[in-house]
Design a protein around this motif. Sequence first.
Motif, short mmCIF file in Angstrom:
data_model
loop_
_atom_site.label_atom_id
_atom_site.label_comp_id
_atom_site.label_asym_id
_atom_site.label_seq_id
_atom_site.Cartn_x
_atom_site.Cartn_y
_atom_site.Cartn_z
N SER A 89 0.83 -1.20 0.00
CA SER A 89 0.00 0.00 0.00
C SER A 89 0.87 1.25 0.00
N GLU A 90 0.29 2.36 -0.44
CA GLU A 90 1.04 3.62 -0.44
C GLU A 90 1.51 3.97 0.96
N LYS A 91 0.67 3.76 1.95
CA LYS A 91 1.03 4.04 3.34
C LYS A 91 2.26 3.23 3.76
N ASN A 92 2.27 1.94 3.42
CA ASN A 92 3.39 1.09 3.80
C ASN A 92 4.64 1.42 2.98
N ARG A 93 4.47 1.81 1.72
CA ARG A 93 5.63 2.23 0.93
C ARG A 93 6.31 3.43 1.57
N LEU A 94 5.50 4.36 2.02
CA LEU A 94 6.07 5.57 2.64
C LEU A 94 6.75 5.26 3.97
N GLU A 95 6.29 4.21 4.66
CA GLU A 95 6.95 3.78 5.89
C GLU A 95 8.27 3.08 5.59
N LEU A 96 8.28 2.29 4.53
CA LEU A 96 9.49 1.53 4.17
C LEU A 96 10.58 2.42 3.57
N TYR A 97 10.16 3.45 2.87
CA TYR A 97 11.09 4.29 2.11
C TYR A 97 12.28 4.79 2.95
N PRO A 98 12.05 5.46 4.09
CA PRO A 98 13.21 5.97 4.85
C PRO A 98 14.06 4.85 5.45
N ILE A 99 13.45 3.71 5.77
CA ILE A 99 14.23 2.59 6.31
C ILE A 99 15.19 2.06 5.26
N ILE A 100 14.68 1.94 4.03
CA ILE A 100 15.54 1.48 2.92
C ILE A 100 16.65 2.49 2.66
N LYS A 101 16.30 3.77 2.62
CA LYS A 101 17.29 4.81 2.36
C LYS A 101 18.41 4.80 3.40
N GLU A 102 18.05 4.58 4.66
CA GLU A 102 19.01 4.64 5.75
C GLU A 102 19.90 3.41 5.84
N ASN A 103 19.46 2.29 5.28
CA ASN A 103 20.17 1.03 5.47
C ASN A 103 20.78 0.46 4.20
#
Length: 226
Positions: free
Chosen positions: A68-82
């Motif tokens: 979902s868009e909501k979950n994509r937005l939650e995952l985005y910064p985690i992916i960017k940081e790691n």
Amino acid sequence: MNAEKCRELFNFDIEQLKKSKCNLLIGVDEAGRGPAVGPVFAAAVCFKEQSEELINKLAKLNDSKKVSEKNRLELYPIIKENTVNSVQMVNEGMIDRINILNATFEAMKNACMDVVREVRTTCMVLVDGNHKIKGYEFPQKPVIKGDAQSASIAAASILAKVERDNYMKALDEEYPQYGWKSNKGYLSQAHIEAILKYGVTKYHRKKFVQNILDNAGVEQQKLDLA
């Protein structure tokens, strides 16, 4: 979705890396091949480390189309940081000149090279789909439906999707009558009707909308399709 699916995605990458004899693995995916507006985006992602903590944080990771868009937005910064990552785009003018497949390859190649320059070691690239990246001379392997198999490809699909969606929302503010905030540039019926009413913008991929305009009997010169 629990962390077990995410663990399977990472295990796939581990096995592919072992087979490759490279030091690191990059996943690459695109967003925006199908729409009639705006650039195609490609993201390349390299997880340099894996941990149970990270797997738990990324428990919702999957093919971006299944998130979902909501979950994509939650995952985005985690992916960017790691990860070491790069998102590149090729604009609509270049898409019209070299076609969407070659434009996608160009964006993928640029994103991968960006990551390789940063990690400075040999990398195996897993490419979502059934094509190798044209012009990319380092180790690579196409993976059909890779965004549902590989953690790196799935993460790349999230980055590419989020950044392209944000780009289309910005364009929507400039041309709200086309509904790009919701249709993301795809040729929905409302989008087609808006093209026939208001014409083609500088952001439209001219060759993508040509058939629709031809079928509607719209004068090309009027819509600046030269």
